[in-house]
Design a protein around this motif. Structure first.
Motif, short mmCIF file in Angstrom:
data_model
loop_
_atom_site.label_atom_id
_atom_site.label_comp_id
_atom_site.label_asym_id
_atom_site.label_seq_id
_atom_site.Cartn_x
_atom_site.Cartn_y
_atom_site.Cartn_z
N ALA A 1 0.85 -1.18 0.00
CA ALA A 1 0.00 0.00 0.00
C ALA A 1 0.89 1.24 0.00
O ALA A 1 1.88 1.30 0.72
N GLY A 2 0.52 2.20 -0.82
CA GLY A 2 1.33 3.42 -0.90
C GLY A 2 0.94 4.24 -2.10
O GLY A 2 -0.13 4.06 -2.68
N GLY A 3 1.84 5.12 -2.51
CA GLY A 3 1.55 6.01 -3.62
C GLY A 3 1.30 5.30 -4.93
O GLY A 3 0.55 5.79 -5.77
N ARG A 4 1.94 4.13 -5.11
CA ARG A 4 1.81 3.41 -6.38
C ARG A 4 1.29 1.99 -6.20
O ARG A 4 1.26 1.22 -7.16
N HIS A 5 0.90 1.62 -4.98
CA HIS A 5 0.40 0.27 -4.71
C HIS A 5 -0.88 0.33 -3.91
O HIS A 5 -1.06 1.23 -3.08
N PRO B 1 -3.47 -2.70 -1.88
CA PRO B 1 -3.55 -4.15 -1.60
C PRO B 1 -4.59 -4.89 -2.45
O PRO B 1 -4.47 -6.09 -2.67
N GLU B 2 -5.59 -4.17 -2.92
CA GLU B 2 -6.61 -4.73 -3.81
C GLU B 2 -6.51 -4.00 -5.14
O GLU B 2 -6.59 -2.78 -5.19
N PHE B 3 -6.32 -4.74 -6.23
CA PHE B 3 -6.18 -4.08 -7.52
C PHE B 3 -6.68 -5.00 -8.62
O PHE B 3 -7.12 -6.14 -8.36
N THR B 4 -6.65 -4.52 -9.85
CA THR B 4 -7.19 -5.27 -10.98
C THR B 4 -6.05 -5.77 -11.86
O THR B 4 -5.12 -5.02 -12.16
N MET B 5 -6.15 -7.03 -12.24
CA MET B 5 -5.14 -7.64 -13.10
C MET B 5 -5.81 -8.17 -14.37
O MET B 5 -6.88 -8.77 -14.32
N LEU B 6 -5.15 -7.93 -15.48
CA LEU B 6 -5.52 -8.55 -16.75
C LEU B 6 -4.49 -9.62 -17.03
O LEU B 6 -3.30 -9.33 -17.11
N GLU B 7 -4.95 -10.87 -17.14
CA GLU B 7 -4.02 -11.96 -17.42
C GLU B 7 -4.55 -12.77 -18.60
O GLU B 7 -5.74 -13.09 -18.65
N TRP B 8 -3.66 -13.07 -19.55
CA TRP B 8 -4.12 -13.86 -20.70
C TRP B 8 -3.05 -14.84 -21.18
O TRP B 8 -1.86 -14.68 -20.91
N LEU C 1 -3.91 2.55 -16.07
CA LEU C 1 -4.78 3.71 -15.92
C LEU C 1 -4.00 4.94 -15.47
O LEU C 1 -4.31 6.07 -15.88
N MET C 2 -2.97 4.73 -14.64
CA MET C 2 -2.12 5.85 -14.22
C MET C 2 -1.43 6.48 -15.43
O MET C 2 -1.32 7.71 -15.52
N VAL C 3 -0.96 5.64 -16.35
CA VAL C 3 -0.32 6.16 -17.56
C VAL C 3 -1.34 6.93 -18.39
O VAL C 3 -1.08 8.05 -18.87
N LEU C 4 -2.53 6.34 -18.57
CA LEU C 4 -3.56 6.99 -19.39
C LEU C 4 -4.02 8.31 -18.77
O LEU C 4 -4.32 9.27 -19.49
N ALA C 5 -4.05 8.35 -17.44
CA ALA C 5 -4.52 9.55 -16.74
C ALA C 5 -3.41 10.55 -16.47
O ALA C 5 -3.67 11.63 -15.90
N ARG C 6 -2.17 10.19 -16.83
CA ARG C 6 -1.01 11.06 -16.59
C ARG C 6 -0.86 11.42 -15.12
O ARG C 6 -0.70 12.59 -14.75
N ILE D 1 -1.65 6.26 -7.47
CA ILE D 1 -2.63 5.23 -7.75
C ILE D 1 -4.01 5.61 -7.20
O ILE D 1 -5.04 5.22 -7.75
N ALA D 2 -4.05 6.41 -6.13
CA ALA D 2 -5.33 6.83 -5.57
C ALA D 2 -6.17 7.59 -6.58
O ALA D 2 -7.41 7.59 -6.49
N ASP D 3 -5.52 8.23 -7.56
CA ASP D 3 -6.25 9.01 -8.55
C ASP D 3 -7.08 8.14 -9.50
O ASP D 3 -7.97 8.67 -10.17
N VAL D 4 -6.77 6.83 -9.59
CA VAL D 4 -7.51 5.97 -10.50
C VAL D 4 -8.34 4.92 -9.76
O VAL D 4 -8.84 3.98 -10.36
N LEU D 5 -8.50 5.11 -8.45
CA LEU D 5 -9.31 4.21 -7.63
C LEU D 5 -10.55 4.94 -7.15
O LEU D 5 -10.49 6.13 -6.82
N ALA D 6 -11.69 4.24 -7.07
CA ALA D 6 -12.88 4.84 -6.48
C ALA D 6 -12.58 5.23 -5.03
O ALA D 6 -12.88 6.35 -4.61
#
Length: 316
Positions: free
Chosen positions: A95-99, A101-108, A296-301, A305-310
């Motif tokens: 948990a922190g500025g860029r982490h 504990p709960e996040f979304t992963m795309l795996e293929w 999303l952080m890259v897309l949102a510039r 990480i808090a900026d792209v989380l509800a």
């Protein structure tokens, strides 16, 4: 919630990801979040919970998944073919500025592909999403060895430990318990990664064999892991492998992980016997996991990480 617009960005990104894979015939699947097995990687901590229902339901001790990798591989062994999952994963202690504990992963996973071909598809997906956001990026491909040699004048596969430690002296790192791969990781995160240009996609391949995780190893002098990582600017976004499908070798790696955990004073994790029971039947394939919040952080510039989380972890 300070950034309502980021909810729209996330929703639009999910739609574009799903359209990308639908156009390529890759099936979206959903697998369990709770598992009787845990992640043995000593650098990853899993959340634990306990089931209070009927004893016939299975092991009461459960771990929240750190990725959907193991059940997806079981589906591959059952013949599902090319597939992906877009869902939540959990990692304790991050948990922190860029982490979070709960996040979304795309795996293929792509059947019949190797890691080099899959790395190209990762770039295709990133470029597809970045173009939609009005962004353009250069693409640079390099090997792990070449990256260290170009950035630091160090051969990560051959130089002595003292040579790896020297560029980190200014950070005052406590060397207690750190092994060679730990120092290499620190060089990457502290010296190399921060210098990546923000308008560049960097794909790094041929990692040290000691960092193989669940990847195959290519013989040679020295041998290397058939693994790649993709960065956008300074952010690591994706980690992919030409997947190992040798049960005996994978069991040995799990047990080696647990031995490292014990040596560090950490509890061993239950090994996924369901995966090992079918791994020999998994087809030749390559797989990759991509962190959606980083994307999303890259897309949102943004670098937060808090900026792209509800709601970030502190407000959840």
């Amino acid at each position: 919630m300070k950034h309502i617009g980021q909810l729209h960005l996330r929703a639009a990104t999910y739609g574009r990801i799903r359209s990308f894979f639908a156009a390529r015939g890759v099936l979206e699947v959903e697998t369990p979040i709770l598992s009787a097995a845990g992640n043995t990687d000593p650098n990853i901590r899993s959340f634990h919970t306990r089931f209070g229902g009927h004893v016939d339901a299975g092991s009461p001790d459960r771990w929240l998944r750190t990725s959907p990798e193991f059940p997806l591989k079981r589906l591959l062994a059952a013949g599902v073919g090319d597939c992906y999952e877009l869902g939540r994963v959990f990692r304790d202690g991050e948990a922190g500025g860029r982490h979070n504990p709960e996040f979304t992963m795309l795996e293929w996973y792509r059947v019949g592909w190797d890691e080099a071909r899959l790395a190209r598809e990762v770039v295709d997906l990133l470029e597809h999403l970045l173009v939609e956001a009005g962004r353009t990026f250069d693409v640079v491909e390099t090997t792990y060895r070449g990256l260290f040699q170009d950035a630091l004048g160090i051969d990560p596969l051959a130089d002595p430990l003292e040579r790896l430690q020297a560029p980190l002296a200014e950070f005052g790192i406590d060397p207690q318990g750190l092994e060679r791969d730990d120092w290499l990781d620190l060089l990457m995160t502290h010296r190399i990664q921060p210098a990546f240009p923000r308008d560049r996609i960097t794909v790094v391949s041929d990692y040290p064999a000691s960092q193989c995780a669940l990847a195959r190893i290519r013989p040679g002098e020295p041998p290397v892991a058939k693994r790649f990582e993709a960065y956008v600017g300074p952010y690591e976004l994706a980690n992919g492998y030409h997947e190992l499908n040798d049960t005996a070798e994978q069991r040995e790696r799990f047990e080696r992980d647990n031995a490292k955990r014990r040596a560090r004073g950490m509890p061993p994790m239950p090994i996924d016997e369901h995966l090992l029971a079918v791994l020999d039947r998994m087809p030749d394939c390559a797989g990759v996991a991509l962190g959606v919040e980083r994307l999303l952080m890259v897309l949102a510039r943004t670098d937060a990480i808090a900026d792209v989380l509800a709601f970030p972890f502190a407000e959840a």
